[in-house]
Write a protein that holds these residues in place. Structure first.
Motif, PDB file in Angstrom:
ATOM      1  N   TYR A 127       1.034  -1.204  -0.168  1.00  0.00           N
ATOM      2  CA  TYR A 127      -0.044   0.044   0.049  1.00  0.00           C
ATOM      3  C   TYR A 127       0.767   1.226   0.193  1.00  0.00           C
ATOM      4  CZ  TYR A 127      -3.692   3.267   1.642  1.00  0.00           C
ATOM      5  OH  TYR A 127      -4.554   4.352   1.452  1.00  0.00           O
ATOM      6  N   ASN A 128       2.095   1.168   0.768  1.00  0.00           N
ATOM      7  CA  ASN A 128       2.795   2.403   0.861  1.00  0.00           C
ATOM      8  C   ASN A 128       4.381   1.991   0.331  1.00  0.00           C
ATOM      9  OD1 ASN A 128       4.567   4.133   2.508  1.00  0.00           O
ATOM     10  ND2 ASN A 128       3.009   5.237   2.514  1.00  0.00           N
ATOM     11  N   ASP A 129       4.858   2.677  -0.586  1.00  0.00           N
ATOM     12  CA  ASP A 129       6.023   2.454  -1.011  1.00  0.00           C
ATOM     13  C   ASP A 129       7.231   2.693   0.035  1.00  0.00           C
ATOM     14  OD1 ASP A 129       5.206   1.748  -3.456  1.00  0.00           O
ATOM     15  OD2 ASP A 129       5.495   3.455  -4.381  1.00  0.00           O
ATOM     16  N   ASP A 130       7.014   3.561   0.906  1.00  0.00           N
ATOM     17  CA  ASP A 130       8.219   3.860   1.989  1.00  0.00           C
ATOM     18  C   ASP A 130       8.051   2.475   2.677  1.00  0.00           C
ATOM     19  OD1 ASP A 130       8.925   6.266   0.784  1.00  0.00           O
ATOM     20  OD2 ASP A 130       7.693   7.467   1.896  1.00  0.00           O
ATOM     21  N   ASP A 131       6.789   2.236   3.301  1.00  0.00           N
ATOM     22  CA  ASP A 131       6.669   1.025   4.057  1.00  0.00           C
ATOM     23  C   ASP A 131       7.371   0.033   3.489  1.00  0.00           C
ATOM     24  OD1 ASP A 131       5.589   2.808   6.058  1.00  0.00           O
ATOM     25  OD2 ASP A 131       3.616   1.810   5.847  1.00  0.00           O
ATOM     26  N   GLY A 132       7.039  -0.452   2.165  1.00  0.00           N
ATOM     27  CA  GLY A 132       7.784  -1.309   1.629  1.00  0.00           C
ATOM     28  C   GLY A 132       9.248  -1.451   1.559  1.00  0.00           C
ATOM     29  N   LYS A 133       9.851  -0.281   1.500  1.00  0.00           N
ATOM     30  CA  LYS A 133      11.253  -0.007   1.537  1.00  0.00           C
ATOM     31  C   LYS A 133      11.751  -0.640   2.881  1.00  0.00           C
ATOM     32  CE  LYS A 133      11.459   3.332  -2.296  1.00  0.00           C
ATOM     33  NZ  LYS A 133      11.550   4.711  -2.547  1.00  0.00           N
ATOM     34  N   LYS A 134      10.889  -0.139   3.863  1.00  0.00           N
ATOM     35  CA  LYS A 134      11.527  -0.354   5.197  1.00  0.00           C
ATOM     36  C   LYS A 134      11.287  -1.844   5.537  1.00  0.00           C
ATOM     37  CE  LYS A 134       9.908   4.276   7.176  1.00  0.00           C
ATOM     38  NZ  LYS A 134       8.648   4.880   7.519  1.00  0.00           N
ATOM     39  N   TYR A 135      10.099  -2.618   5.137  1.00  0.00           N
ATOM     40  CA  TYR A 135      10.113  -3.936   5.525  1.00  0.00           C
ATOM     41  C   TYR A 135      11.185  -4.666   4.582  1.00  0.00           C
ATOM     42  CZ  TYR A 135       5.549  -3.727   7.450  1.00  0.00           C
ATOM     43  OH  TYR A 135       4.533  -3.350   8.482  1.00  0.00           O
ATOM     44  N   MET A 136      11.634  -4.099   3.478  1.00  0.00           N
ATOM     45  CA  MET A 136      12.778  -4.849   2.757  1.00  0.00           C
ATOM     46  C   MET A 136      13.787  -4.787   3.594  1.00  0.00           C
ATOM     47  SD  MET A 136      12.491  -3.925  -1.420  1.00  0.00           S
ATOM     48  CE  MET A 136      13.930  -4.689  -1.572  1.00  0.00           C
ATOM     49  N   LYS A 137      14.454  -3.502   4.135  1.00  0.00           N
ATOM     50  CA  LYS A 137      15.473  -3.407   5.068  1.00  0.00           C
ATOM     51  C   LYS A 137      15.574  -4.300   6.394  1.00  0.00           C
ATOM     52  CE  LYS A 137      18.326   0.298   6.972  1.00  0.00           C
ATOM     53  NZ  LYS A 137      18.453   1.629   7.427  1.00  0.00           N
ATOM     54  N   ASP A 138      14.547  -4.086   7.113  1.00  0.00           N
ATOM     55  CA  ASP A 138      14.354  -4.472   8.401  1.00  0.00           C
ATOM     56  C   ASP A 138      13.903  -5.891   8.660  1.00  0.00           C
ATOM     57  OD1 ASP A 138      15.108  -1.885   9.921  1.00  0.00           O
ATOM     58  OD2 ASP A 138      13.222  -1.166   9.081  1.00  0.00           O
ATOM     59  N   LYS A 139      13.329  -6.497   7.762  1.00  0.00           N
ATOM     60  CA  LYS A 139      12.848  -7.916   7.840  1.00  0.00           C
ATOM     61  C   LYS A 139      13.792  -8.837   6.576  1.00  0.00           C
ATOM     62  CE  LYS A 139      10.500  -9.593  10.041  1.00  0.00           C
ATOM     63  NZ  LYS A 139      10.656  -9.719  11.319  1.00  0.00           N
ATOM     64  N   HIS A 140      14.768  -7.913   6.002  1.00  0.00           N
ATOM     65  CA  HIS A 140      15.760  -8.435   5.065  1.00  0.00           C
ATOM     66  C   HIS A 140      14.891  -9.019   3.752  1.00  0.00           C
ATOM     67  CE1 HIS A 140      18.682  -7.901   8.265  1.00  0.00           C
ATOM     68  NE2 HIS A 140      17.820  -8.678   9.174  1.00  0.00           N
ATOM     69  N   LEU A 141      14.018  -8.671   3.179  1.00  0.00           N
ATOM     70  CA  LEU A 141      13.386  -9.211   2.128  1.00  0.00           C
ATOM     71  C   LEU A 141      14.105  -8.995   0.856  1.00  0.00           C
ATOM     72  CD1 LEU A 141       9.747  -7.595   2.921  1.00  0.00           C
ATOM     73  CD2 LEU A 141      10.668  -9.655   3.787  1.00  0.00           C
ATOM     74  N   PRO A 142      14.201 -10.163   0.024  1.00  0.00           N
ATOM     75  CA  PRO A 142      14.819  -9.821  -1.444  1.00  0.00           C
ATOM     76  C   PRO A 142      14.118  -8.870  -2.456  1.00  0.00           C
ATOM     77  CG  PRO A 142      13.570 -12.115  -1.248  1.00  0.00           C
ATOM     78  CD  PRO A 142      13.264 -11.216   0.233  1.00  0.00           C
TER      79      PRO A 142
END
Length: 262
Positions: A127-142
């Motif tokens: 829903y929110n691109d910034d949140d998506g980037k944060k999840y990628m960083k903090d949850k180590h998403l590929p």
């Protein structure tokens, strides 16, 4: 990262002495009751589980420290006939669950049943691109969260369960984001739930209609301003959560009382 921003936001909204803040934070981040590590230690000590073994996989909603602990409620209700593993982890996405499913559960035991409830963080990151980037960083998403990625991960999760020989498999639909059913956020949640139902059908998995239960419970309730999932900042969107955590852990109010305050 998400963790430290969450810590700062909680401290700000709690607006209580530091000792009380730390007490609340310890409660929020403590391991789930009956988590996989507890099960592993019991097994190593020769303690056999009793009755049917049910593993519950998911995120913070399953972890149960930021909301009513539905896994523990089932454990208390069905203690004579079932053993429950709570494999919920705060902040997890479908990718995280897919990656740890084998280590947390399947490498130890093949449960009689597995219930999966995951996707709210995927939905928020989509829903929110910034949140998506944060999840990628903090949850180590590929890769960034999206419906396509979610579908891939859910297929993998449910296929793993099939291949491991888990006979009873169930997946829950996702609860709402805010209380306005026609909001952009809840239209996205509905789309994710359509994906859940389609993949469950493909993999012969039972669907538990959590979303429908929520909307039925909310029917007739007049949403407050706090009931909208705002897109203008994670803190704004999460403020009702922080307020509820303060009420529950600092002031000792029940989760039902916390909900009524919103």
């Amino acid at each position: 990262g998400i963790f430290w921003k969450f810590i700062g936001a909680v401290a700000l909204v709690l607006a209580v002495p530091a000792g009380m803040q730390m007490y609340a934070l310890n409660k929020i981040f403590k391991p789930a009751v009956g988590n996989p590590s507890d099960f592993s230690k019991g097994k190593a000590a020769g303690k056999a589980h009793h009755g049917s073994l049910v593993a519950c996989m998911g995120d913070s909603i399953t972890h149960g420290n930021c909301n009513p602990d539905w896994v523990n409620a089932l454990r208390n209700e069905m203690a004579a006939t079932h053993t429950f593993i709570n494999a919920g982890v705060n902040g997890d996405t479908s990718w995280n669950v897919d990656q740890r499913l084998r280590d947390d559960v399947l490498s130890q035991v093949v449960p009689d049943a597995v219930v999966v409830l995951v996707g709210t963080n995927d939905c928020m990151g989509t829903y929110n691109d910034d949140d998506g980037k944060k999840y990628m960083k903090d949850k180590h998403l590929p890769e960034a969260p999206s419906r396509e990625v979610y579908r891939k991960n859910m297929r993998s999760i449910l296929n793993q369960l099939q291949e491991a020989g888990v006979v009873k498999r169930a997946v829950m639909t996702l609860p709402p984001l805010g209380e306005k059913q026609d909001s952009a956020a809840n239209k996205l949640v509905a789309a994710f739930n359509e994906d859940i139902e389609a993949i469950a059908k493909e993999t012969n998995t039972t669907v538990l209609p959590l979303a429908a239960k929520f909307w039925k419970a909310l029917d007739g309730r007049n949403p407050s301003a706090n009931a909208t999932y705002d897109s203008d900042g994670k803190f704004v969107r999460s403020k009702p959560i922080f307020q509820a955590l303060r009420s529950h852990y600092v002031w000792g109010r029940s989760w039902d009382q916390c909900a009524a305050e919103q």
